[in-house]
Scaffold this active site. Structure first.
Site, PDB file in Angstrom:
ATOM      1  CG  HIS A 152      77.149   9.133  94.647  1.00  0.00           C
ATOM      2  ND1 HIS A 152      78.498   9.150  94.885  1.00  0.00           N
ATOM      3  CD2 HIS A 152      76.982   8.692  93.376  1.00  0.00           C
ATOM      4  CE1 HIS A 152      79.141   8.746  93.793  1.00  0.00           C
ATOM      5  NE2 HIS A 152      78.237   8.456  92.869  1.00  0.00           N
ATOM      6  CB  ALA A 153      72.099   8.920  99.518  1.00  0.00           C
TER       7      ALA A 153
END
Length: 776
Positions: A152-153
């Site tokens: 998700h980063a």
């Protein structure tokens, strides 16, 4: 002369020739980091998985490495410099000094600042980058890093428990030597960070199977296919709740096979997020351990360099067991279903088995829906070029600084940025290096607005950005049980036991037994319908639950008239407190027919009512219900019968009860509710069995059967209590009659011979006195 045949092949032992070379990366420090108290993300799960891998002996078939943590300059191959600097500098002690940066980089609820944040990111990214480097140098066939998979980063933002995107860094390393890389994501959440990083290129194809619709992160629609050169190279397969093993296999294997045949990747990155398993705290899928591991086994079968990473997964004992089992699939070793003793053995109580079973949740993914999505994915894949090629050049393997001074490199980059953007007043690099100075007195309005827009500052009218913890599984096991892991034994949510919604009724003692005691009808309120052979229980005859039950369940037990699980014909199959099958679902007619056919016994003939003995007028008796669960019940030595018109005397009640004990039909025909319900347990038992058959024909729920047994035991206990009281009263009456007969006989004897009786008494007295004198 003997003919010369082909040379003999070397003997193959346990498939040694086809065994892949596995590089397993693990850092013992990863389990020491903790986000914050109560946070669902727990790096400790990696340590638990490693303990199972070691105790199963899988290390004998792998090479285990401790990778060097990723440096700041390696992280900046994807992330911005200022974002990495922020991660390196921030800590819980100085978090107050980075108020603006917290908003800008989305650090807060989902992604808190904890001790050792940058070191944890370095361990995660270092294992993925080192694994990709060993694949490039052909030192291994499969590289495993369960501390990675943080998909998700973003480039300059944390998101969904992820700070540094180790997957993107690993793919960038693979692209140094590979023309095309395939990324496959089986996490329940969409891999938005990886897709966004390669959204405009055809060198990486991203394939994600995830939940879509009112779910974090809100991306991953079927129509999100990429832009520019990367158009149609982003494949998203949106799914609904409750997908099981068979449905997942029917979509995963055809899609991956079509991608392999058309795209022809040279390396594969597989993200094995464990939150797609059944019973995950933040997941909503229903995959078992073997259904999840089937994806790993299928991808391994293509014999391509593969980087296997971890990811989500917030039920630690399920995630660790699954990752250990998938490691066994990679090395080709069968694992015993019984867990070996390890450092965290008590986390897997009470079964201590290597298995994650699916639950009974509904599968909202119909076959038609899955086929429609699958066909559209195939159409999008056909629009891409077959095995797109790229010109490859030798890439030097020195670091970003080239060994020069950092200040000199920054100065050169500043000059290069100015030369490339001569007409831009404030370039992106300038914004990245911009730091607000508190000594400045004022700023122009345009600069402030631009800076706030770039920093992501939200105005008061803007809604709060929803995070991953805003979408939690309501049916998952409670946090306290998950965190302890000691003797809970709830690896996966199975069918509720004793009517508990969360499976912990055996711990708090308020399961079905408490609810039955609170809601069971009293004998006085139950009446037998002789025409339909059914037992009717009025609404007001059910007792409200005790305060302890209300406090633990949150609300009192609803009345039977409502559409809930306590009403006849309503069944709660999932244990969530809602009626999954109700009488309104087209089952009323079937239930009526079954009620008429279930009891073949003939209806007893009506008998004339018992004579009523008039009594003097008195206050009208109260008919309010008695709390039979809380009141102290006497042994019923003298039962009283209350009716709306008259009262029967105690002798008549004893006589009627004696007749009821001999002839149940007579007790039923008297019309007396208490005698009929107390002296005829067999008739009520048969009626309750009929009611149970009717409800079992609808769902055959286990909880309903247990409730029937409890009610039957209650009625039998009341009948036995009444019979015991009757026997005691009969014994007292017989004893009184015998005493009266003895008294009458003694009085008659004294009346016939009064003199002898008196003399005998006097003589006895005198004789006693003389014996006393003689002895003295």
């Amino acid at each position: 002369m003997a003919s010369i045949g082909p040379p003999l092949d070397e003997p193959v032992v346990n498939g040694a020739r086809n065994r892949k070379k596995i590089a397993y990366f693990y850092d013992s420090d990863v389990g020491n980091y903790a986000y914050v108290a109560g946070h669902p993300m727990k790096p400790h799960r990696v340590r638990m998985a490693h303990s199972l891998v070691m105790n199963y002996g899988l290390y004998k078939d792998m090479e285990i490495y401790r990778a060097k943590p990723a440096s700041r300059y390696e992280m900046t191959q994807f992330h911005t410099d200022e974002y990495v600097d922020f991660l390196q500098k921030v800590s819980p002690d100085n978090i107050d000094q980075f108020v603006k940066e917290q908003t800008k980089y989305n650090v807060g609820d989902d992604c808190p600042v904890f001790d050792g944040l940058f070191e944890f990111c370095g361990i995660s990214a270092g294992g993925s980058m080192e694994g990709a480097a060993r694949l490039n140098r052909e030192k291994c066939d499969v590289a495993v890093n369960y501390a990675g998979g943080l998909h998700h980063a973003k480039k300059s933002e944390a998101s969904g428990f992820c700070y540094v995107n180790d997957i993107v860094l690993g793919i960038i390393e693979l692209l140094r030597y590979r023309q095309r890389v395939l990324y496959v994501d089986i996490d329940v959440h969409h891999g938005d960070g990886v897709e966004e990083a390669f959204y405009t290129t055809d060198r990486v194809m991203t394939v994600s199977f995830h939940k879509y619709g009112e779910y974090f992160p809100g991306t991953g629609e079927l129509r999100d296919i990429g832009v520019g050169n990367g158009k149609n190279y982003a494949i998203n397969f949106p799914l609904r709740d409750g997908i099981n093993d068979s449905s997942y296999k029917n979509i995963f294997e055809p899609v991956v096979k079509a991608v392999m045949e058309w795209y022809r990747p040279e390396a594969v990155v597989l993200q094995c997020g464990g939150d797609s398993l059944s019973g995950d705290r933040l997941g909503c899928f229903n995959l078992s351990m073997r259904g999840h591991a089937n994806c790993v086994k299928y991808v391994k079968g293509f014999n391509l360099p593969t980087l296997v990473l971890g990811g989500g997964g917030y039920t630690m004992r399920n995630v660790s067991r699954t990752w250990a089992y998938e490691t066994g699939q990679l090395v080709g070793r069968e694992m015993s279903p019984q867990l070996p003793y390890n450092d965290y053995y008590e986390y897997f109580a009470p079964d201590y088995e290597l298995d994650v079973k699916p639950s009974n949740m509904d599968n909202a993914n119909s076959t038609e829906y899955l086929d429609k999505i699958k066909n559209q994915v195939f159409e999008n894949l056909k629009r891409t070029a077959f095995a797109p090629s790229v010109q490859m050049t030798d890439v030097p393997r020195h670091d970003l600084t080239g060994g020069d001074d950092v200040g000199e490199v920054d100065a050169e980059l500043d000059d290069l940025d100015a030369d490339q953007n001569p007409d831009v007043r404030i370039t992106e690099r300038v914004w990245d290096n911009l730091i607000h100075d508190d000594r400045e007195l004022s700023d122009t309005e345009d600069d402030v607005n631009a800076a706030e827009r770039y920093a992501g500052v939200r105005r008061p009218r803007e809604e709060r950005r929803r995070g991953i913890m805003d979408y939690q599984n309501p049916n998952a096991v409670p946090d306290d049980i998950l965190d302890s892991g000691m003797a809970s034994g709830l690896g996966t949510p199975q069918r509720p036991v004793n009517g508990s919604q969360n499976g912990d009724a055996d711990m708090n003692g308020t399961g079905l037994s408490a609810l039955v005691a609170a809601a069971s009808p009293t004998p006085a309120a139950a009446s037998l319908d002789t025409t339909s052979n059914t037992l009717s229980v009025p609404t007001d005859a059910r007792k409200a639950p005790s305060p302890s039950v209300q406090s633990q369940r949150g609300s009192p037990v609803p009345p039977p008239s409502a559409a809930n699980t306590s009403a006849p014909g309503n069944e709660d199959l999932e244990g969530d407190g809602d009626a999954d099958i109700t009488m309104d679902d087209g089952l009323a007619e079937e239930t009526a027919e079954e009620t008429a056919l279930v009891d073949p016994r003939p209806t007893p003939p009506a008998s004339p009512p018992a004579p009523v003995i008039p009594v003097p007028a008195q206050d009208e008796p109260k008919t309010e219900d008695v709390d039979m669960a809380d009141a102290d019940e006497p042994d019923l030595p003298h039962p009283t019968i209350d009716t709306a018109t008259a009262e029967v005397s105690a002798d008549a009640a004893v006589s009627s009860m004696s007749e009821a004990a001999i002839d149940p039909t007579a007790a039923t025909s008297t019309g007396d509710p208490i005698i009929g319900a107390t002296a005829e347990p067999k008739a009520m038992t048969g009626t309750l069995e009929s009611a149970t058959v009717n409800s079992a024909a609808v769902a055959a729920a286990k909880a309903e059967q247990e409730q029937e047994n409890n009610e039957q035991q209650y009625v039998e206990a009341r009948a036995a209590q009444a019979e015991e009281g009757q026997r005691e009263r009969e014994a007292e009456n017989e004893a009184g009659e015998r005493e009266a007969e003895k008294a009458m006989l003694s009085e008659g004897a004294r009346a016939e011979v009064p003199g002898e009786s008196g003399e005998g008494i006097a003589g006895g007295t005198e004789g006693g006195s003389g014996r006393g004198e003689t002895v003295g």
